[in-house]
Design a protein around this motif. Structure first.
Motif, PDB file in Angstrom:
ATOM      1  N   ILE A  56      20.452  26.502  51.011  1.00 45.31           N
ATOM      2  CA  ILE A  56      21.550  25.686  50.474  1.00 45.31           C
ATOM      3  C   ILE A  56      21.699  25.941  48.978  1.00 45.31           C
ATOM      4  CG2 ILE A  56      22.316  23.319  50.019  1.00 45.31           C
ATOM      5  CD1 ILE A  56      20.917  22.529  52.649  1.00 45.31           C
ATOM      6  N   ALA A  57      20.557  26.037  48.270  1.00 50.04           N
ATOM      7  CA  ALA A  57      20.594  26.297  46.827  1.00 50.04           C
ATOM      8  C   ALA A  57      21.240  27.650  46.533  1.00 50.04           C
ATOM      9  CB  ALA A  57      19.174  26.257  46.255  1.00 50.04           C
ATOM     10  N   SER A  58      20.997  28.636  47.413  1.00 48.49           N
ATOM     11  CA  SER A  58      21.582  29.966  47.226  1.00 48.49           C
ATOM     12  C   SER A  58      23.094  29.932  47.374  1.00 48.49           C
ATOM     13  CB  SER A  58      20.983  30.956  48.229  1.00 48.49           C
ATOM     14  OG  SER A  58      19.581  31.036  48.081  1.00 48.49           O
ATOM     15  N   VAL A  59      23.556  29.188  48.384  1.00 47.68           N
ATOM     16  CA  VAL A  59      25.003  29.045  48.586  1.00 47.68           C
ATOM     17  C   VAL A  59      25.631  28.350  47.381  1.00 47.68           C
ATOM     18  CG1 VAL A  59      26.790  27.954  49.987  1.00 47.68           C
ATOM     19  CG2 VAL A  59      24.817  29.031  51.096  1.00 47.68           C
ATOM     20  N   GLU A  60      24.981  27.291  46.901  1.00 44.02           N
ATOM     21  CA  GLU A  60      25.492  26.559  45.743  1.00 44.02           C
ATOM     22  C   GLU A  60      25.499  27.424  44.488  1.00 44.02           C
ATOM     23  OE1 GLU A  60      26.971  23.632  45.525  1.00 44.02           O
ATOM     24  OE2 GLU A  60      26.840  23.495  47.701  1.00 44.02           O
ATOM     25  N   ARG A  61      24.528  28.336  44.390  1.00 42.80           N
ATOM     26  CA  ARG A  61      24.482  29.242  43.237  1.00 42.80           C
ATOM     27  C   ARG A  61      25.706  30.149  43.224  1.00 42.80           C
ATOM     28  NH1 ARG A  61      21.793  28.848  38.723  1.00 42.80           N
ATOM     29  NH2 ARG A  61      19.870  28.436  39.881  1.00 42.80           N
ATOM     30  N   VAL A  62      26.080  30.637  44.411  1.00 41.77           N
ATOM     31  CA  VAL A  62      27.270  31.492  44.508  1.00 41.77           C
ATOM     32  C   VAL A  62      28.530  30.690  44.185  1.00 41.77           C
ATOM     33  CG1 VAL A  62      28.685  32.888  46.064  1.00 41.77           C
ATOM     34  CG2 VAL A  62      26.188  33.045  46.170  1.00 41.77           C
ATOM     35  N   ILE A  63      28.609  29.465  44.726  1.00 45.41           N
ATOM     36  CA  ILE A  63      29.749  28.596  44.439  1.00 45.41           C
ATOM     37  C   ILE A  63      29.815  28.276  42.954  1.00 45.41           C
ATOM     38  CG2 ILE A  63      30.792  26.333  44.880  1.00 45.41           C
ATOM     39  CD1 ILE A  63      30.949  28.286  47.232  1.00 45.41           C
ATOM     40  N   GLY A  64      28.645  28.130  42.341  1.00 44.10           N
ATOM     41  CA  GLY A  64      28.584  27.793  40.922  1.00 44.10           C
ATOM     42  C   GLY A  64      29.188  28.841  40.009  1.00 44.10           C
ATOM     43  N   VAL A  65      29.311  30.074  40.516  1.00 45.91           N
ATOM     44  CA  VAL A  65      29.942  31.141  39.724  1.00 45.91           C
ATOM     45  C   VAL A  65      31.348  30.728  39.305  1.00 45.91           C
ATOM     46  CG1 VAL A  65      30.866  33.491  39.844  1.00 45.91           C
ATOM     47  CG2 VAL A  65      28.564  33.012  40.699  1.00 45.91           C
ATOM     48  N   PHE A  66      32.044  30.033  40.220  1.00 50.34           N
ATOM     49  CA  PHE A  66      33.428  29.638  39.950  1.00 50.34           C
ATOM     50  C   PHE A  66      33.512  28.469  38.968  1.00 50.34           C
ATOM     51  CE2 PHE A  66      33.511  31.742  44.065  1.00 50.34           C
ATOM     52  CZ  PHE A  66      34.584  32.603  43.916  1.00 50.34           C
ATOM     53  N   GLY A  67      32.366  27.889  38.618  1.00 51.67           N
ATOM     54  CA  GLY A  67      32.354  26.828  37.619  1.00 51.67           C
ATOM     55  C   GLY A  67      32.642  27.348  36.222  1.00 51.67           C
ATOM     56  N   SER A  68      32.487  28.657  36.037  1.00 53.51           N
ATOM     57  CA  SER A  68      32.803  29.279  34.748  1.00 53.51           C
ATOM     58  C   SER A  68      34.212  29.861  34.804  1.00 53.51           C
ATOM     59  CB  SER A  68      31.803  30.400  34.431  1.00 53.51           C
ATOM     60  OG  SER A  68      32.286  31.229  33.404  1.00 53.51           O
ATOM     61  N   PRO A  69      35.101  29.429  33.923  1.00 51.80           N
ATOM     62  CA  PRO A  69      36.466  30.003  33.900  1.00 51.80           C
ATOM     63  C   PRO A  69      36.456  31.511  33.704  1.00 51.80           C
ATOM     64  CG  PRO A  69      36.374  28.011  32.556  1.00 51.80           C
ATOM     65  CD  PRO A  69      34.957  28.346  32.933  1.00 51.80           C
ATOM     66  N   ASP A  70      35.531  32.022  32.866  1.00 55.16           N
ATOM     67  CA  ASP A  70      35.464  33.466  32.627  1.00 55.16           C
ATOM     68  C   ASP A  70      35.120  34.217  33.907  1.00 55.16           C
ATOM     69  OD1 ASP A  70      36.159  33.339  29.983  1.00 55.16           O
ATOM     70  OD2 ASP A  70      34.104  33.327  29.234  1.00 55.16           O
ATOM     71  N   ASN A  71      34.147  33.704  34.668  1.00 56.64           N
ATOM     72  CA  ASN A  71      33.773  34.347  35.924  1.00 56.64           C
ATOM     73  C   ASN A  71      34.935  34.352  36.910  1.00 56.64           C
ATOM     74  OD1 ASN A  71      31.209  34.748  34.944  1.00 56.64           O
ATOM     75  ND2 ASN A  71      30.298  33.034  36.037  1.00 56.64           N
ATOM     76  N   THR A  72      35.632  33.221  37.005  1.00 54.57           N
ATOM     77  CA  THR A  72      36.767  33.120  37.926  1.00 54.57           C
ATOM     78  C   THR A  72      37.870  34.094  37.533  1.00 54.57           C
ATOM     79  OG1 THR A  72      36.236  30.776  38.240  1.00 54.57           O
ATOM     80  CG2 THR A  72      38.403  31.518  38.998  1.00 54.57           C
ATOM     81  N   ARG A  73      38.075  34.244  36.225  1.00 53.78           N
ATOM     82  CA  ARG A  73      39.100  35.193  35.760  1.00 53.78           C
ATOM     83  C   ARG A  73      38.715  36.628  36.121  1.00 53.78           C
ATOM     84  NH1 ARG A  73      38.561  32.178  30.748  1.00 53.78           N
ATOM     85  NH2 ARG A  73      40.087  30.489  30.716  1.00 53.78           N
ATOM     86  N   ILE A  74      37.425  36.952  35.987  1.00 51.54           N
ATOM     87  CA  ILE A  74      36.972  38.302  36.327  1.00 51.54           C
ATOM     88  C   ILE A  74      37.229  38.598  37.805  1.00 51.54           C
ATOM     89  CG2 ILE A  74      34.918  39.749  36.596  1.00 51.54           C
ATOM     90  CD1 ILE A  74      33.802  38.394  34.063  1.00 51.54           C
TER      91      ILE A  74
END
Length: 462
Positions: A56-74
């Motif tokens: 579950i923590a691994s899935v949340e880590r991947v989801i957490g990528v989208f918490g950064s606007p810069d990552n989402t833009r990339i």
């Protein structure tokens, strides 16, 4: 349960083992993420909770990528690039541009064709991924025309873009490093220190020299020689197969992208280029270029909106594996940062060693960290807070130490199969990712070995 420091290198080590064993980058990244999250939970909660929660923590880590606007833009930018590539290819603009360049003699020989992506990479120094994409798009057809492998194209654009970006520094790379260095009280200003790294960034300079050698002398070595001897695999899917239209269907969107990128850097930086946001600028520039390509193709009367939608999704679909790799790379980088992998590796290097060896060892540490995490920028963020205090406490020359950090980050990035830049280079050139890594590795290791020697000499002199 106590997790020892040496165990923090297990996730990147597992990633490399899986890549070499299964030849599958996405699986390697997933295994590394799961391993890193398991170690994080073991270190804080113990064995029993870890076995039930690390997935579950691994899935949340991947989801957490989208918490950064810069990552989402990339990630959004990566998808939009697929649509833009599709527009330019299906419009016939890529084929027409290749034919135009050959007809005008600009790339009428194999040597000139090899030189084109190199010169494009030098000219487009604003952002490494933009440089790679433009160089790859322009040159793919030419390399097919002269029966040169896509692996060779991937090497030229990958080994030109990042070294040029870190040498010229009037871009997001320079602004990012400047921000990291500015918080330290050095003898000279952060800007002055950064400028002085240019002649001391031996890896970037040597890499560019080797690329020029392979272009002008037409010499290939190791796995690259084998790829050049049998480029049929790359030729199975070639842009030349699409009927030519007009070069403007490719050149105008590319011109729009490169010029608007500069404009958006000034805009996002409130009039200051160096304060601009690289992730925002490249996303806006790509979206604008895609819109321009769309309008041009609709106005031509040869394409309907429905057909354009199909083309855009085809293009995005081609880049979907890349987007997944970038997503998992960002998630792994965040997890490894929390785990402390980078600090542990850097701590080994920064132990009790002679002062003159520190630049060379910091370069090696940067290479290992970048190779393990797949990110040069992440390496900068981890090593600068270690390298700059060494400069202050031990009286080391700041430009030399900083150049070793920057060069090491790029060196590891060039060797790493989990690097997003490596993946973008493979996609832009139409080359298999692992083939690109295998063929580029001997050149990167040669440049890295020479760089270590240069830093030892510089350490003795300076």
């Amino acid at each position: 349960m106590f997790v020892s420091e040496w165990m923090t290198i297990l996730p990147p080590l597992l990633a490399v083992i899986v890549v070499l064993w299964k030849k599958e980058v996405i699986l390697a990244l997933l295994v590394a993420i799961f391993c890193s999250e398991l170690l994080l939970i073991l270190s804080s909660q113990g064995l029993q909770p870890a076995l039930t929660e690390f997935s579950i923590a691994s899935v949340e880590r991947v989801i957490g990528v989208f918490g950064s606007p810069d990552n989402t833009r990339i990630l959004t930018f990566s998808m939009l690039v697929g649509a833009l590539l599709g527009f330019m290819r299906y419009s016939g603009g890529v084929t027409a541009t290749v034919e135009f360049l050959i007809k005008k003699g600009i790339s009428g020989t194999a040597r000139r064709a090899r030189m084109l992506p190199f010169l494009t990479g030098i000219t487009i120094f604003i952002e490494s991924n933009l440089s790679v994409l433009m160089s790859g798009i322009i040159s793919r057809g030419l390399f097919d025309k002269f029966n040169m492998s896509r692996a060779r194209l991937a090497y030229i654009i990958d080994s030109t873009s990042a070294p040029i970006c870190i040498l010229i520094l009037m871009n997001g790379w320079g602004a990012y490093v400047l921000g990291l260095v500015s918080s330290y009280e050095l003898e000279q200003s952060a800007v002055s220190t950064l400028i002085q790294t240019i002649p001391l960034n031996f890896y970037a300079l040597i890499t560019i020299a080797i690329v020029l050698y392979t272009i002008i002398a037409d010499k290939t070595h190791g796995p690259m020689k084998e790829a050049e001897a049998n480029p049929k695999k790359a030729l199975e899917t070639t842009d030349i197969e699409i009927e030519a239209s007009k070069p403007r269907f490719m050149l105008i969107p590319l011109f729009t992208m490169s010029v608007s990128m500069v404009g958006f850097m000034f805009w996002t930086g409130n009039g200051s280029f160096t304060d601009g946001s690289g992730s925002r600028s490249v996303l806006y520039a790509t979206a604008l270029a895609a819109l321009v390509a769309y309008v041009m193709m609709i106005i031509s009367g040869r394409f309907t909106h429905k057909k354009m939608t199909e083309i855009s999704f085809k293009g995005m679909n081609e880049l979907l594996p890349l987007v997944v790799i970038v997503l998992f790379s960002l998630a792994l980088g965040a997890s490894l940062k929390e785990l402390g992998t980078g600090k542990f590796i850097a701590g080994i290097v920064a132990g009790n060693i002679p002062l003159f060896l520190i630049p060379a060892l910091i370069f090696v540490a940067g290479g290992l960290m970048s190779f393990s995490t797949g990110t040069s920028w992440g390496t900068f963020a981890l090593l600068i807070p270690i390298g700059m205090p060494l400069v202050i406490e031990l009286g080391l020359p700041a430009p030399l130490i900083l150049s070793a950090i920057l060069g090491g980050g790029i060196f590891g990035d060039h060797c790493s199969p989990i690097s997003d830049t490596t993946a973008v280079s493979a996609v832009a050139s139409g080359c298999d990712l692992l083939e690109h890594v295998k063929t580029q590795l001997p050149y990167a290791l040669t440049a890295g070995g020479l760089t270590v020697v240069f830093y030892i000499v510089a350490g003795l002199v300076m």
